[in-house]
Write an enzyme that holds these catalytic residues in place. Structure first.
Site, short mmCIF file in Angstrom:
data_model
loop_
_atom_site.label_atom_id
_atom_site.label_comp_id
_atom_site.label_asym_id
_atom_site.label_seq_id
_atom_site.Cartn_x
_atom_site.Cartn_y
_atom_site.Cartn_z
N ARG A 1 0.82 -1.21 0.00
CA ARG A 1 0.00 0.00 0.00
C ARG A 1 0.85 1.27 0.00
NH1 ARG A 1 -4.16 -0.46 4.63
NH2 ARG A 1 -2.18 -0.40 5.70
N GLU B 1 11.98 -23.66 20.08
CA GLU B 1 12.48 -22.32 19.76
C GLU B 1 12.86 -21.59 21.05
OE1 GLU B 1 10.55 -20.37 16.19
OE2 GLU B 1 8.83 -21.12 17.28
N LYS C 1 7.72 -22.01 22.28
CA LYS C 1 8.57 -20.82 22.25
C LYS C 1 9.25 -20.70 23.61
CE LYS C 1 6.56 -18.44 18.46
NZ LYS C 1 7.50 -18.68 17.40
N LYS D 1 13.32 -27.24 3.87
CA LYS D 1 14.58 -27.40 4.62
C LYS D 1 15.34 -28.59 4.06
CE LYS D 1 13.00 -25.16 8.85
NZ LYS D 1 13.88 -24.09 9.29
N HIS E 1 3.78 -27.11 10.10
CA HIS E 1 5.14 -27.67 10.07
C HIS E 1 5.23 -29.08 10.68
CE1 HIS E 1 5.94 -23.64 8.95
NE2 HIS E 1 6.17 -23.13 10.14
N LYS F 1 1.25 -19.23 4.93
CA LYS F 1 0.44 -19.58 6.08
C LYS F 1 0.26 -18.36 6.98
CE LYS F 1 2.47 -21.14 9.87
NZ LYS F 1 3.34 -20.26 10.64
N HIS G 1 7.33 -23.63 4.83
CA HIS G 1 8.78 -23.53 4.58
C HIS G 1 9.55 -24.71 5.18
CE1 HIS G 1 9.04 -21.62 8.59
NE2 HIS G 1 10.34 -21.87 8.55
C1 BG6 Z 1 6.88 -19.77 11.36
C2 BG6 Z 1 6.12 -19.41 12.60
O1 BG6 Z 1 6.05 -20.42 10.44
O2 BG6 Z 1 7.96 -20.64 11.70
C3 BG6 Z 1 7.03 -18.77 13.62
O3 BG6 Z 1 5.07 -18.51 12.27
C4 BG6 Z 1 8.22 -19.66 13.89
O4 BG6 Z 1 6.33 -18.51 14.83
C5 BG6 Z 1 8.91 -20.06 12.59
O5 BG6 Z 1 9.15 -18.93 14.70
C6 BG6 Z 1 9.99 -21.09 12.82
O6 BG6 Z 1 10.69 -21.29 11.62
P1 BG6 Z 1 12.23 -21.73 11.64
O7 BG6 Z 1 12.54 -22.00 10.21
O8 BG6 Z 1 12.99 -20.60 12.22
O9 BG6 Z 1 12.28 -22.96 12.50
#
Ligand code: BG6
Length: 491
Positions: A48, A215, A339, A181, A239, A147, A177
């Site tokens: 935008r 994480e 997290k 990997k 994931h 997503k 994603h």
């Molecule tokens: C994302 C999530 O899809 O994946 C995030 O929205 C998360 O919350 C991230 O931190 C983790 O991805 P990676 O590749 O860093 O493990």
């Protein structure tokens, strides 16, 4: 990686956003560096804001400085990459703005176009209909859908229906994603490129499977998004379930999009529903409190910016999944993600069964460790197999000890840079290869399973269990496999 040297326009909606700056543009930059973009491929930021192309290029240069430090002072790729970059101001909700993409010759000269929708999914429908209204939905044009694809089955269906009014399934690339990997793809290589593993890949030989995505980061200023999602929608629905599918699926006939997806969907349909009281014995939810990570004090979930003390959103989930089919009958799949845990790492652990009878009878060998195949996705990419070995020497007699056979991908291919997940996936969209993307029925089946669990959670007044940042989640998560006489694999 195979080359994608067909010229293409890559239009990124949300082109100035976090995902674009941190992941998409660095990935495109690396593809350019590796000679994988056609000389006339263009990258067009769209959002935008009224920003000039020169300002956009400057912003991207700053992002590369931060996220691709090796690109600093790069005189070779940057000038070429910069030339590819341009910016068009488009308000996703303003259909008439899309004519600016026509003015910018997007898709001109019969070029393929990738529209990357790195925006809120609420906008996917209106973006797709405005693209179509401007003739930007021809077969050679594809949309990449980031997503979260909805927050439950119903909203996900609504988004999909909107997109499908103007693009067909072959044009829709639903990205996860994790599938890009390197080690995830290596899991397919291990399973289907060797005779060694597949004959032992079943309930007769495997005791349990564990998938952990741990994480150390918290919500990182994304409270608004995260509190509406939580770990189940943010990580498990996509994931972790995708990883489970790759471990559990039958060998596909071919490595192509439909063959792989047909096998994954069978796994999703065989997932035993978790509902009602089962949601309490088979799942654990947690929320992080303050604590210490790597010697630094970190905030709790409720101290994060924008927080709401009534939130019941989980930042941690552990669960036991069962797959009701012949191959996996009786084999629990333990999944956990959270997290602010003690370490950042992701791995898949295949725990084999004990030998049926130990011939090593002396006391020290009573507990023969079972074989384990560990597929580590991050921080390092490696695959290791734990096998029992004799400890060298004569005085101890026949003493056995587990030893890891390690395949370090970094060491084995030390001249090769390991590409980021988004590099592989962006290249695949440009090459029109959807194997590592999700078909709609997969997304739907995953939501159906997750919805069952979440609706059971919603029917109770119980809050997620608190866990200290820097720990491994709530104590109840440790107890989850212990109830079945098993343990989580320690990092
Ligand atoms: C994302 C999530 O899809 O994946 C995030 O929205 C998360 O919350 C991230 O931190 C983790 O991805 P990676 O590749 O860093 O493990």
């Amino acid at each position: 990686m195979k080359a994608s040297l067909k010229a293409c326009d890559v239009v990124i909606f949300g082109g100035g956003g976090d995902l674009a700056m941190r992941k998409l543009l660095p990935a495109l930059y690396h593809l350019d560096m590796d000679g994988l973009l056609a000389p006339t491929t263009r990258i067009i930021g769209a959002s935008r804001r009224e920003v000039s192309t020169a300002e956009y290029q400057t912003k991207i240069r700053a992002a590369l400085d931060e996220f691709v430090p090796s690109s600093v002072g790069d005189e070779k790729t940057w000038p070429r990459f910069k030339e590819r970059l341009s910016y068009v101001s488009v308000d996703a909700q303003e259909a008439s703005d899309f004519s600016r993409l026509n003015d910018h010759q997007v898709g001109g000269d019969n070029r393929d176009v990738v529209f990357y929708l790195a925006t809120s999914p609420d906008l996917f429908g209106s973006i797709c209909s405005s693209l179509a209204a401007h003739g930007l939905n021809a077969e050679r044009m594809r949309v990449v859908l980031e997503k979260p694809l909805g927050r439950d089955l119903a909203s996900s269906r609504a988004i999909n229906d909107e997109v499908m009014k103007n693009f067909n399934e072959q044009q829709a690339f639903r990205i996860d994603h994790y599938l890009g990997k390197e080690t995830v793809q290596n899991l397919l290589a291990i399973r289907f490129g060797n005779t060694l593993f597949e004959p032992l890949w079943d309930s007769a030989h495997i005791d349990n499977v564990q998938i952990t995505v741990s994480e150390t980061v918290g919500v990182e200023g994304r409270w608004g998004y995260y509190d509406n999602a939580g770990a189940m929608r943010d990580m498990v629905q996509n994931h972790l379930i995708q990883l489970l599918c790759l471990v559990a699926m039958e060998p596909p006939g071919r490595m192509d999009a439909d063959s792989v997806r047909d096998e994954k969907i069978k796994v999703l349909k065989a997932l035993r529903p978790i509902a009602g009281a089962n949601a309490y014995t088979k799942t654990v939810r947690g929320q992080y409190a303050k604590g210490m990570i790597k010697g630094k004090e970190v905030k709790g979930y409720f101290d994060e910016e924008g927080s709401n003390p009534d939130s019941r959103t989980e930042t941690f989930v552990a669960l036991r999944a069962d797959i009701d089919n012949w191959r996996w009958a009786g084999v629990p799949f333990y999944l956990r993600t959270g997290k602010r845990l003690g370490q950042r790492y992701s791995e898949i652990v295949i725990q084999y069964k004990a030998v049926p009878h130990s011939i090593f009878s002396d006391e020290s060998n009573r507990q023969l460790q079972r074989n384990q195949l560990i597929i580590r996705l991050q921080p390092e990419e490696k695959i290791s197999l734990t096998v029992m070995n004799k400890v060298p020497g004569v005085s101890e007699g026949m003493l056995l000890q587990p030893v890891d056979l390690n395949l370090s991908l970094t060491e084995a291919f030390n001249d090769k840079r390991s590409p980021e997940a988004y590099e592989r996936l962006l290249l695949d969209v440009m090459r029109n290869d959807a194997t590592l993307f999700m078909r709609y029925d997969e997304v739907e089946a995953a939501w159906k399973w997750v919805d069952g669990i979440m609706s059971a959670w919603n029917q109770t007044s119980e809050r997620p269990k608190e866990y200290a940042s820097g720990s491994w989640g709530p104590a109840a998560s440790m107890a989850l496999p212990i109830k079945d006489g098993r343990n989580w694999h320690d990092y």
